[in-house]
Design a protein around this motif. Structure first.
Motif, PDB file in Angstrom:
ATOM      1  N   TYR A  66      -4.247 -61.637 101.672  1.00 48.41           N
ATOM      2  CA  TYR A  66      -5.171 -60.555 102.017  1.00 48.41           C
ATOM      3  C   TYR A  66      -6.507 -61.107 102.497  1.00 48.41           C
ATOM      4  O   TYR A  66      -7.040 -62.061 101.934  1.00 48.41           O
ATOM      5  N   ASP A  67      -7.044 -60.504 103.529  1.00 48.06           N
ATOM      6  CA  ASP A  67      -8.298 -60.946 104.130  1.00 48.06           C
ATOM      7  C   ASP A  67      -9.382 -59.895 103.915  1.00 48.06           C
ATOM      8  O   ASP A  67      -9.476 -58.929 104.656  1.00 48.06           O
ATOM      9  N   PHE A 113     -15.926 -68.282 100.439  1.00 46.01           N
ATOM     10  CA  PHE A 113     -14.926 -67.234 100.571  1.00 46.01           C
ATOM     11  C   PHE A 113     -14.885 -66.804 102.023  1.00 46.01           C
ATOM     12  O   PHE A 113     -15.891 -66.345 102.559  1.00 46.01           O
ATOM     13  N   GLN A 114     -13.732 -66.987 102.675  1.00 45.35           N
ATOM     14  CA  GLN A 114     -13.610 -66.558 104.069  1.00 45.35           C
ATOM     15  C   GLN A 114     -12.138 -66.389 104.424  1.00 45.35           C
ATOM     16  O   GLN A 114     -11.280 -67.045 103.862  1.00 45.35           O
ATOM     17  N   GLY A 115     -11.876 -65.504 105.355  1.00 43.08           N
ATOM     18  CA  GLY A 115     -10.528 -65.347 105.880  1.00 43.08           C
ATOM     19  C   GLY A 115      -9.488 -64.923 104.858  1.00 43.08           C
ATOM     20  O   GLY A 115      -9.793 -64.465 103.763  1.00 43.08           O
ATOM     21  N   GLY A 116      -8.228 -65.070 105.258  1.00 43.84           N
ATOM     22  CA  GLY A 116      -7.101 -64.676 104.414  1.00 43.84           C
ATOM     23  C   GLY A 116      -6.945 -65.565 103.200  1.00 43.84           C
ATOM     24  O   GLY A 116      -7.198 -66.761 103.251  1.00 43.84           O
ATOM     25  N   ALA A 117      -6.502 -64.968 102.094  1.00 41.83           N
ATOM     26  CA  ALA A 117      -6.266 -65.729 100.867  1.00 41.83           C
ATOM     27  C   ALA A 117      -5.197 -66.787 101.118  1.00 41.83           C
ATOM     28  O   ALA A 117      -4.273 -66.596 101.893  1.00 41.83           O
ATOM     29  N   GLU A 118      -5.339 -67.905 100.443  1.00 41.48           N
ATOM     30  CA  GLU A 118      -4.448 -69.043 100.638  1.00 41.48           C
ATOM     31  C   GLU A 118      -3.263 -68.997  99.701  1.00 41.48           C
ATOM     32  O   GLU A 118      -3.347 -68.472  98.600  1.00 41.48           O
ATOM     33  N   MET A 119      -2.186 -69.595 100.152  1.00 48.88           N
ATOM     34  CA  MET A 119      -1.022 -69.822  99.303  1.00 48.88           C
ATOM     35  C   MET A 119      -0.782 -71.325  99.290  1.00 48.88           C
ATOM     36  O   MET A 119      -0.982 -71.997 100.288  1.00 48.88           O
TER      37      MET A 119
END
Length: 140
Positions: A66-67, A113-119
């Motif tokens: 999620y972004d 904190f930036q962009g889409g959450a990481e996996m």
């Protein structure tokens, strides 16, 4: 090795997931569900679904989560919920690098904190806690 798989085994397209650990299981389940869902649709609808899917239409990256930055209202709601526990400040793109560098030089810890959450098993820059590594008190 990943490049060799594509070149030497004759595949037209190869996908090597960037999150091979346990967290990749959830992603694999989501991909399997998408595949199952698409197979149950008439061919024309399945093709359209696949072409517009963020999975099929774009490369899957470790930043597929999620972004909040693409949803300013959602981010404002989350920040407002935690306003008693955190200090926030918004900067223009031209200000952010200089301000972050100054905070780190002053011995502060910065939540980035930036962009889409990481996996995946490593922080890759979208969600990071930053500190000056030269400061001996910043260990652990």
């Amino acid at each position: 090795l990943n490049g060799r798989i594509g070149r030497e085994l004759g595949f037209d397209r190869v996908f090597i997931p960037p999150f091979p650990g346990d967290e990749g299981i959830a992603f694999g389940c989501a991909m399997a569900g998408l595949h199952h869902f698409i197979r149950k649709q008439p061919a024309e609808a399945a093709r359209a679904e696949l072409e517009t899917s963020s999975v099929a239409g774009h490369p899957v990256t470790p930043y597929s989560g999620y972004d909040y930055t693409a949803d300013p209202e959602g981010m404002d709601a989350v920040l407002d919920e935690y306003k008693h526990w955190i200090v926030t400040q918004r900067y223009t793109e031209s200000e952010i690098v200089a301000e972050t560098a100054q905070l780190l030089a002053d011995g502060k810890v910065v939540a980035w904190f930036q962009g889409g959450a990481e996996m995946g098993p490593r922080a890759l820059g979208h969600r990071s806690i930053l500190a000056d590594p030269r400061n001996k008190t910043m260990v652990d």
